[in-house]
Structure formats: structure tokens, C-alpha cells
Design an enzyme around this catalytic site. Structure first.
Site, PDB file in Angstrom:
ATOM      1  N   ASP A   1      -4.515   2.664  -4.577  1.00 41.57           N
ATOM      2  CA  ASP A   1      -2.822   2.730  -4.342  1.00 41.57           C
ATOM      3  C   ASP A   1      -2.697   1.356  -3.805  1.00 41.57           C
ATOM      4  OD1 ASP A   1      -4.710   2.722  -2.057  1.00 41.57           O
ATOM      5  OD2 ASP A   1      -3.204   4.430  -1.124  1.00 41.57           O
TER       6      ASP A   1
ATOM      7  N   ASP B   1       0.919  -1.171  -0.033  1.00 46.97           N
ATOM      8  CA  ASP B   1      -0.187   0.080   0.210  1.00 46.97           C
ATOM      9  C   ASP B   1       0.799   1.246   0.113  1.00 46.97           C
ATOM     10  OD1 ASP B   1      -2.922   1.015   0.504  1.00 46.97           O
ATOM     11  OD2 ASP B   1      -1.506   2.081   1.798  1.00 46.97           O
ATOM     12  N   LEU B   2       0.528   2.128  -0.904  1.00 48.12           N
ATOM     13  CA  LEU B   2       1.467   3.425  -1.012  1.00 48.12           C
ATOM     14  C   LEU B   2       0.832   4.465   0.143  1.00 48.12           C
ATOM     15  CD1 LEU B   2       3.471   5.404  -2.364  1.00 48.12           C
ATOM     16  CD2 LEU B   2       1.652   5.624  -4.078  1.00 48.12           C
TER      17      LEU B   2
END
Length: 669
Positions: free
Chosen positions: A207, A164-165
Site C-alpha cells: 500500500d 502510504d494508504l
């Protein structure tokens, strides 16, 4: 529109008569007919009826006619309906000024449709289509459709990681969606560089990425995830140097009898554990790699957020602790006094306080008062948990800064979710403050550089040392700081102080319009020359007044006041307008004192520098004109630190800016 598309109805009918010799269906469709047929086609597609599909012009899988109509073009395609192949052609026309599409359809002989030598080319083309079907348009990695249709039912052993960004929404909101897209692309490209050919990267949603590593051992799995994490941390986003990429990664390994789908949830769970601190890799192993600790091992228990439960009833504390176990660490205090003691000891190490209102001695409201007094509520959220449900209690709690209020008896799931959401919100807020602060510093630094360049051009032409602008800014800042400490008469906020300090650099900009012979004359000016020199105040003000679209900008307004009136005097004997007392804007008054002090203590072509002591004596004695008595008091108050700060200004030009940006940050928090 090309004239070939504009025909009469008679011409259209003649064309259609020719086409009917070749095609089994030939017809004209206007916009209303297209919309009606679209609804019928969808129904036919759901019915999966070959006859219906042919009847409605092939459109079980999509409406080429609709596309041609809106794109004003020609389209052709081949389509399978059951085992038969159909050729479809659609052409946009304007018939007697009205838009139509002409639709043609015929069945093809599939046995003679393509020669054997071209079959491989057709297969290759279809394979390329399949590839496009399963690729994410933005990042070029596999998409969620590929996972759902091809991957999720495969079995292990296989390593599964959710990536996950961090702060993706902040990038979008702060820098724009283009920055968010580039950040996602940079992450995907970095991951692809450090995985094997057999590994599969999927953009799982938004994301989030799903990484599948077949036939990987536990140690190798953890090592690869950490490598990916570290490489992303040093990757850059083209055109956005201010973005520092980081990811939260959760990983697990699917056994031989487990499907990928059955363990994705496990990987997701570990990813959210990592995201609670951000920038971490968390796997099923007890060894958690902390990206900010240089690969140092961290006990998984240390990863958990710490919650302080404050209640005089032991049973209540035990219930809350049990609800929050095992995802949070808990500490307990049986009184308000013990709570304050623990807050002093652990500070921001406490992520949240669950606070009861009614307690003997120091109650919940008294705890909140102390937390406000010490500014702890800025970093540590409080959720009130109490059996008191009266509106006055609840309103007072919110007014004193609590983030949430939960009444007993409470639902365990509600408590857990509110705790989780509150902690997550505060984490995001702190990240946002950091991001915005960096942007503010960068923008203000650039603005300051431009102002300084402009003012130094004036100094260079005036034969000055180059430090005059920095001295004026420093003195202006010191005087303003002291002024707001002594009085609230001028209602100066930190933003006003900052604006005046920046604008002070432009006080002599009007000197660009003065003859250089007068500016740099070594001797005393004649009356005529002095009259010319005094015009620099009006020239500078006129330059700022002519900026047009920027007239409503606060910086321009303040700079105008300073340029025009920084040579006015409190007794009305200054120039150019003879203003007196509080007719002179306070910005101009402050810069006036700073300008005179620096002029006295600096060497000029026409004089030697006076000492600090002599300059103070001359200003206070009125030898340089009359100044606001309050500002003279401020000057006396700061005289002990003037020389120290002047030296710092020479060594660090943005000192004053940093001071006010710091105040800006404090206000945000």
C-alpha cells in the site's frame, strides 16, 4: 478436447518425421520428462552456455513446453540465445490417451528474418513489452522493478515522496480484498491526475507509493504533496461508500549530488512520522500540514506522541527520556499521585504511560487500579518497567491491564521498539473500532428500516397512525433498561435488550392474515369476531416458524416469542396458550405492557385516546389484565420520561437503535 489433439503414437511419429525436415530439434515430452528438463534448463541458464541452451531446447529464460502442457494449447515464440535467434513451437497432444507436448526448435537467419519496413513495427512491439514489464498490473503505474532497474541511481535535484494508504489492512479484512484493490486504484488514479508529465509514480510495495518530482522547488513540492493529500481525502472508492480514504505522506528533496536511492530512506522516515498521527503530510520543512485542520500549520513538536514516565528515581526517568528522544515527547511524574493528577489533566493527550511498580506512597499497582476505575486503560496503554522480576508481580501487572512488561536493566532499543509498537497497536485499534462502528451502524440501520417497513405495512392495513411501532420499540427499550437496573433475574445482556427491542416491531405481524372488516370495525367486536382477531398471534408465530433456514437466528426466536405470547397475562388468563407467570418469556411480557399502554393512549377506529394518567391508572389497577409486578414497578419508575421519549421517537425513529449500538461500541472498547 478437440479430436486434432488426440492421435496414436504411429501418427505422432509420422508427424515428427515430417517436422525433422525443417526443425533441428523435434521431440515428445511427457510430464515427468518436462519436470526433469526444467531442472536441467535452470542449471543451463545459470551456466549461460549457448550449447547447453540449444541442447535443452532453448529454455534458458522460460519453459514454453511446460506452459503448453498445462494450458493444453499450442505456443510459439522467438528467443535470443547469445546473438542467434531461435524459433520455438510447442503443441499439446494426447497420444494413445496419455498427455504429451511436441517441441520443435530451429535457428533462424536473422539477416533475412524481417524486412526493413517491418523493423519499426517490431521495435514498437518490443517497446510495448518493455512498458508491460515495468507497469503494476493493478494500478497501472510504474512498479518496483522500474525503480530498481531504471530510477534509483538517478541524481537530483528531485523531490521524493513516500505515500502510504492508511488502514489498508483494515479495508482488506473488513470489506474484502476487492475493496482493498479498488482503494489502491483510486489512490493511484487520484495522484496521477495532479502530477506533471515529467513526474513518476511507482507502486513501491503493498500500500506504499513512491512519487518522484524532478526539478521542483521546496515550496512547490510541499504545495503539490498537500494537494494530492487533500484530493485523495475526498476521493471515493466505487461500490464502497463507507471507506474514507486517507494517506500519510513523507517528503524530502534530493540534492544535485544525491541519488534517489540515497534519500528514499529520508522520505520514508517522514512518512512514518506522518503515520503516527495518520492523514498528514510531513516534509523536511518545519511547516507540517495537517489534513484534518484545513491546511493549518502545526509545529513539528506537536506531531510527536506524548509519553508519561512515572518513576520515583530521577536517573531512571532521565534514561528513559533520552531513549525516546527525539521521536517522542516525554512528561515525567515522580510518584503515583502525580501520575494520576497528570492523567486527569491531559487525558487521552497522553499516548502511553511507562510505569514503575515500586514507589513510595501510591505504587504502580495502585495507579493501575485508579486507571481501571476511571476507564483510562481503554485509551491509554501502560508498559511496566521495573526491576521486580517475580512471576507473581508480572502476572498481576498483566491481569490489571498492562500492555507490556520490561525488566531492568533494559536494552534501549528494546524499550524504544516496544513503546513504538504499543502506540501503533492502540492507534490501529482505535481506527478499527471507528471502522467497525460505522459498519455496525449502517447494517443495523438497514435492518431496522426493513423491519419498520414491514411493520408499517401491518399498521397501514390496520388503520393505525404509523407511530405504534415506534412507540412500542421506545417503551420496550425504556422498560428493559429499568428492568436490568432493578434485577439481574433475567440475565439480560445489552445484546438481548437490543434484540427484544428490534423484534418488538413485529409483534402484530400476524394481523396481515385477519379480515380487514374485523381489523377496522369501528364498533365492539362480536365474540366470533374477537375469536378471529385473537388468531393474529398464531398467524404471526406461524409465519416466523415457516422461515426455515432462519430458525436458528436469535432475532427470529425472540420475534416468535413476542408474536405468539404478547397477549398472555401473568395470571394465566391471556391467549393463545394460557401461559402464566414466568412461563411467559420476558420478551413477550415487556412488549405486552408496552402494547397495552400505547393502545390506551392512542386513538383507534373504535375508541378515543386516554390520557397518560388514565392509562397508568387502568394498567396498575388491573383493568387490562394482570402483569408481572416487577414490570409494573418499572413502568411506574419510567412514567416521568415516557411522554418525552415518545415525542423523541416520533422525531427520530432510530433512537432506540442508536442507544444499543452505543452500548455495543462501549463493549468493543
Amino acid at each position: 478436447m478437440d479430436s486434432d489433439y488426440k492421435i496414436t503414437m504411429q501418427q505422432a511419429e509420422e508427424e515428427m518425421a515430417c517436422y525433422r525436415k525443417v526443425f533441428s530439434i523435434v521431440r515428445l515430452l511427457d510430464h515427468e520428462e518436462l519436470l526433469r528438463l526444467e531442472a536441467e534448463r535452470k542449471a543451463a541458464a545459470e551456466n549461460s552456455s549457448k550449447e547447453e541452451c540449444v541442447k535443452f531446447g532453448h529454455q534458458c529464460s522460460g519453459c514454453a513446453a511446460m506452459d503448453a502442457f498445462f494450458q493444453k494449447t499450442e505456443l510459439s515464440k522467438l528467443e535470443f540465445i547469445d546473438d542467434d535467434i531461435y524459433q520455438i513451437m510447442v503443441k499439446y497432444l494426447e497420444i494413445d490417451g496419455k498427455p504429451y507436448v511436441m517441441e520443435l526448435l530451429k535457428a533462424l537467419d536473422k539477416n533475412s528474418l524481417i524486412e526493413q519496413k517491418d523493423r519499426e513495427r517490431l521495435i514498437s512491439s518490443l517497446t510495448g513489452y518493455n512498458e508491460r514489464l515495468y507497469r503494476d498490473v493493478l494500478t497501472k503505474v510504474y512498479n518496483r522493478r522500474y525503480y530498481e532497474e531504471e530510477l534509483k541511481n538517478q541524481t537530483g535535484p528531485v523531490g521524493i515522496a513516500m505515500i502510504d494508504l492508511d488502514d489498508f489492512k483494515l479495508y482488506n479484512d473488513t470489506y474484502g480484498h476487492n475493496a482493498g484493490d479498488l482503494a489502491l486504484t483510486a489512490v493511484a488514479e487520484t495522484i496521477c491526475k495532479y502530477i506533471r508529465k515529467a513526474d513518476v509514480l511507482i507502486r513501491y510495495g503493498g500500500d506504499e507509493f513512491l512519487l518522484v518530482l524532478p526539478e521542483v522547488g521546496e515550496m512547490e513540492f510541499a504545495r503539490r504533496l498537500q494537494e494530492i493529500h487533500d484530493k485523495i481525502h475526498v476521493a471515493s472508492v466505487p461500490g464502497y461508500a463507507g471507506i474514507q480514504l486517507s494517506v500519510s505522506i513523507g517528503g524530502t528533496i534530493a540534492g544535485a549530488d544525491e541519488t534517489i536511492e540515497s534519500v528514499v530512506g529520508r522520505a520514508d522516515y517522514f512518512m512514518y512520522q506522518a503515520k503516527s498521527r495518520k492523514d498528514l503530510v510531513v516534509t523536511e520543512s518545519n511547516e507540517i500540514k495537517d489534513g484534518n485542520a484545513g491546511g493549518e500549520e502545526v509545529d513539528r513538536e506537536d506531531l510527536k506522541q506524548q509519553i508519561l514516565i512515572v518513576d520515583d528515581a530521577e536517573l531512571n526517568r532521565e534514561i528513559l527520556a533520552e531513549i525516546l528522544h527525539p521521536d517522542f515527547k516525554t512528561m515525567e511524574a515522580c510518584s503515583g499521585e502525580e501520575c494520576i493528577s497528570m492523567l486527569r489533566q491531559y487525558g487521552a493527550g497522553i499516548s502511553l504511560v511507562l510505569l514503575d511498580i515500586v514507589m513510595p506512597g501510591m505504587d504502580g499497582f495502585a495507579v493501575l487500579e485508579e486507571m481501571n476505575r476511571n476507564h483510562w486503560l481503554e485509551d491509554i496503554p501502560v508498559i511496566m518497567i521495573s526491576s521486580e522480576e517475580t512471576e507473581s508481580y508480572i502476572r498481576r501487572a498483566y491481569e490489571m491491564g498492562v500492555s507490556d512488561y520490561i525488566s531492568r536493566p533494559f536494552d534501549a532499543k528494546v524499550v524504544y521498539r516496544r513503546v513504538y509498537n504499543t502506540i501503533k497497536l492502540y492507534v490501529k485499534q482505535r481506527r478499527l473500532i471507528t471502522l467497525v462502528t460505522d459498519q455496525i451502524r449502517e447494517k443495523e440501520k438497514n435492518s431496522q428500516i426493513l423491519v419498520d417497513i414491514l411493520s408499517h405495512i401491518v399498521e397501514f392495513r390496520n388503520g393505525e397512525s404509523g407511530l405504534h411501532v415506534q412507540h412500542i420499540k421506545t417503551l420496550t427499550g425504556l422498560l428493559l433498561d429499568r428492568l436490568v437496573q432493578k434485577t439481574d433475574k433475567y440475565k439480560l445482556q445489552w445484546s438481548d435488550q437490543y434484540m427484544i427491542t428490534v423484534a418488538s416491531a413485529l409483534h402484530d405481524i400476524g394481523k396481515v392474515g385477519i379480515d380487514e372488516k374485523i381489523l377496522n370495525k369501528p364498533g365492539r367486536l362480536t365474540n366470533e369476531e374477537f375469536a378471529e382477531m385473537k388468531k393474529h398471534t398464531l398467524i404471526g408465530a406461524s409465519m416466523l416458524k415457516s422461515l426455515g433456514v432462519y430458525q436458528d437466528e436469535e432475532l427470529v426466536k425472540v420475534a416468535y416469542q413476542i408474536c405468539r405470547w404478547h397477549h398472555e397475562r401473568y395470571d394465566g388468563k391471556g391467549y393463545p396458550d394460557g401461559l402464566k407467570g414466568e412461563e411467559i418469556p420476558i420478551a413477550a411480557q415487556v412488549v405486552s405492557v408496552a402494547d397495552v399502554y400505547d393502545a390506551l393512549t392512542s386513538e383507534r377506529v373504535y375508541k378515543k385516546a386516554f390520557s397518560h394518567e388514565k392509562a397508568m391508572e387502568m394498567i396498575l389497577a388491573g383493568e387490562c389484565g394482570t402483569f408481572n409486578p416487577l414490570l409494573l414497578e418499572c413502568l411506574k419508575d419510567i412514567q416521568g420520561s415516557i411522554r418525552v421519549e415518545m415525542k423523541k421517537a416520533a422525531e427520530q425513529p432510530t433512537l432506540t437503535q442508536s442507544t444499543y449500538v452505543g452500548k455495543m461500541i462501549e463493549t468493543m472498547q
